[in-house]
Write an enzyme that holds these catalytic residues in place. Structure first.
Site, PDB file in Angstrom:
ATOM      1  N   CYS A   1       0.892  -1.347  -0.012  1.00 32.66           N
ATOM      2  CA  CYS A   1       0.112  -0.356   0.115  1.00 32.66           C
ATOM      3  C   CYS A   1       0.725   1.292   0.011  1.00 32.66           C
ATOM      4  O   CYS A   1       1.310   1.460   0.943  1.00 32.66           O
ATOM      5  CB  CYS A   1      -0.903   0.120   0.886  1.00 32.66           C
ATOM      6  SG  CYS A   1      -1.873   1.318   1.279  1.00 32.66           S
TER       7      CYS A   1
ATOM      8  N   CYS B   1      -0.334   3.843   2.342  1.00 35.96           N
ATOM      9  CA  CYS B   1      -0.145   3.560   3.363  1.00 35.96           C
ATOM     10  C   CYS B   1       1.364   3.928   3.968  1.00 35.96           C
ATOM     11  O   CYS B   1       1.468   5.154   4.773  1.00 35.96           O
ATOM     12  CB  CYS B   1      -0.454   2.808   3.872  1.00 35.96           C
ATOM     13  SG  CYS B   1      -1.777   1.605   3.554  1.00 35.96           S
ATOM     14  N   ASP B   2       2.417   3.997   2.985  1.00 42.14           N
ATOM     15  CA  ASP B   2       3.283   3.393   3.857  1.00 42.14           C
ATOM     16  C   ASP B   2       4.616   3.971   2.767  1.00 42.14           C
ATOM     17  O   ASP B   2       5.983   4.448   3.197  1.00 42.14           O
ATOM     18  CB  ASP B   2       4.390   1.722   3.433  1.00 42.14           C
ATOM     19  CG  ASP B   2       3.294   1.079   4.660  1.00 42.14           C
ATOM     20  OD1 ASP B   2       3.050   1.458   5.603  1.00 42.14           O
ATOM     21  OD2 ASP B   2       3.171  -0.423   4.354  1.00 42.14           O
TER      22      ASP B   2
END
Ligand code: NAP
Length: 313
Positions: free
Chosen positions: A139, A142-143
């Site tokens: 992701c 997200c990261d």
């Protein structure tokens, strides 16, 4: 909603809180069926993890995935949909009302709408599981932030790989896209953007065979599928975008599915069990877009409403 022993009895239970689930909830709520949405582990589904959605009509400047998810939820709740932060673990579809066991209890549902979506595929290579969250990710939204000024490798040649790869260029110093063939599957516009981006380069005909590192990712082992040549590439991040698998494990043996695990539905989103509907990526290997998933969710709720109406006559 009523209590039946310890189980809550609802007319319409929706499994999943992505675009499919909340579109179904909106329609079921407006039909005054007081639907209950079990969010699953990811409120808003996969769409909520997407940084910007540029192909959902009505948002000419694009819209954040999480923001769109919140709008869907708000709109459904305005008409009486109830959101429960809970996850279904087991279902008994052998008789109605259907029994659904969750993390927090049990439901009995006159109608079940399955909107459980799909999850990213893994490469299943040595080091991948151990280094997930320590350099290996599925992701970018997200990261991606963790890779500021770092080197990142992206695996895959589809829309996701290119879209997410382009997103990571905001942070990373370089993004190397590794694809197992020499032709991309992604759409033409994304290809053009990625090919012309100064931070992106491609390695063709190559697979990643190992994620290397102890406490954190340090590199990847590569193999050229045409020449067999093996090499090592230093990298801080390994982002894997190689397709998805439908989240339908819990319905195996109870609903008809394709070999790949997609629930079989007809044009009314009906499964082979009367009263059970499925929509979105749990049942759709073809389109996998926010708009198509939301459309299928709405269709499932309309069919569910008609069924309940017919049964009450
Ligand atoms: P996808 O289109 O199935 O692409 C998966 C990619 O991963 C392919 O290039 C495939 O290679 C590669 N791959 C699969 N298994 C692999 C393995 N074991 N090792 C190495 N590479 C592997 O999946 P996706 O990119 O997630 O897209 C899924 C759907 O969502 C598509 O319909 C796509 O159009 C849609 N989508 C749309 C957008 C958008 O419209 N903006 C954004 C994201 C996704 P091969 O090419 O060799 O098969």
């Amino acid at each position: 909603m009523s209590d039946n022993g310890n189980a809550k009895h609802v007319k319409v239970l929706i499994l999943g809180s992505g675009p499919t689930g909340y579109a179904a909830a909106l329609y079921a709520a407006r039909a005054e069926l007081q639907p209950v949405v079990l969010t699953g582990t990811q409120l808003g589904g996969q769409a909520a993890l997407t940084y910007t959605i540029e192909n959902y009509p009505g948002f000419p400047d694009g819209v954040g995935g999480a923001e769109l998810g919140e709008l869907f939820q708000k709109q459904a709740e305005r008409f009486g949909a109830v959101t429960e932060f809970d996850t279904a673990n087991a279902v008994d579809l052998s008789k109605r009302p259907f029994r659904v066991t969750t993390d927090n209890g049990e439901y009995l549902a006159d109608v079940l709408i399955i909107a459980t979506g799909a999850s990213p595929n893994h490469l299943n290579i040595p080091g991948e599981a151990e280094l997930t969250g320590r350099g290996v990710s599925y992701c970018a939204t997200c990261d991606g932030w963790f890779f500021k000024d770092k080197k990142v490798v992206v695996v895959g040649g589809g829309d996701s790989a290119l879209e997410e790869g382009l997103f990571i260029t905001r942070y990373a110093s370089s993004v190397t896209i590794i694809h197992r063939r020499d032709t991309l599957r992604a759409g033409a516009i994304l290809q053009k953007h990625a090919m012309s981006h100064p931070k992106i380069k491609f390695i063709w005909d190559t697979v990643v065979t190992e994620a290397i590192g102890t406490d954190k990712l340090e590199g990847v082992k590569l193999r050229n599928v045409k020449t067999g040549e093996e090499s090592t590439l230093e990298t801080d991040g390994l982002f894997i975008f190689i397709g998805h698998t439908p989240n339908t494990q819990m319905f195996k043996g109870q609903l008809e599915m394709t070999d790949l695990g997609y629930i079989k539905v007809n044009e009314k989103m009906e499964t082979n069990v009367r009263g059970v509907f499925a929509a979105g990526e749990a049942a759709d290997p073809h389109f996998r877009q926010v708009i198509t998933s939301a459309g299928m969710g709405a269709a499932a709720a309309i069919s569910a409403t008609r069924l309940l109406e017919a049964e009450s006559e």
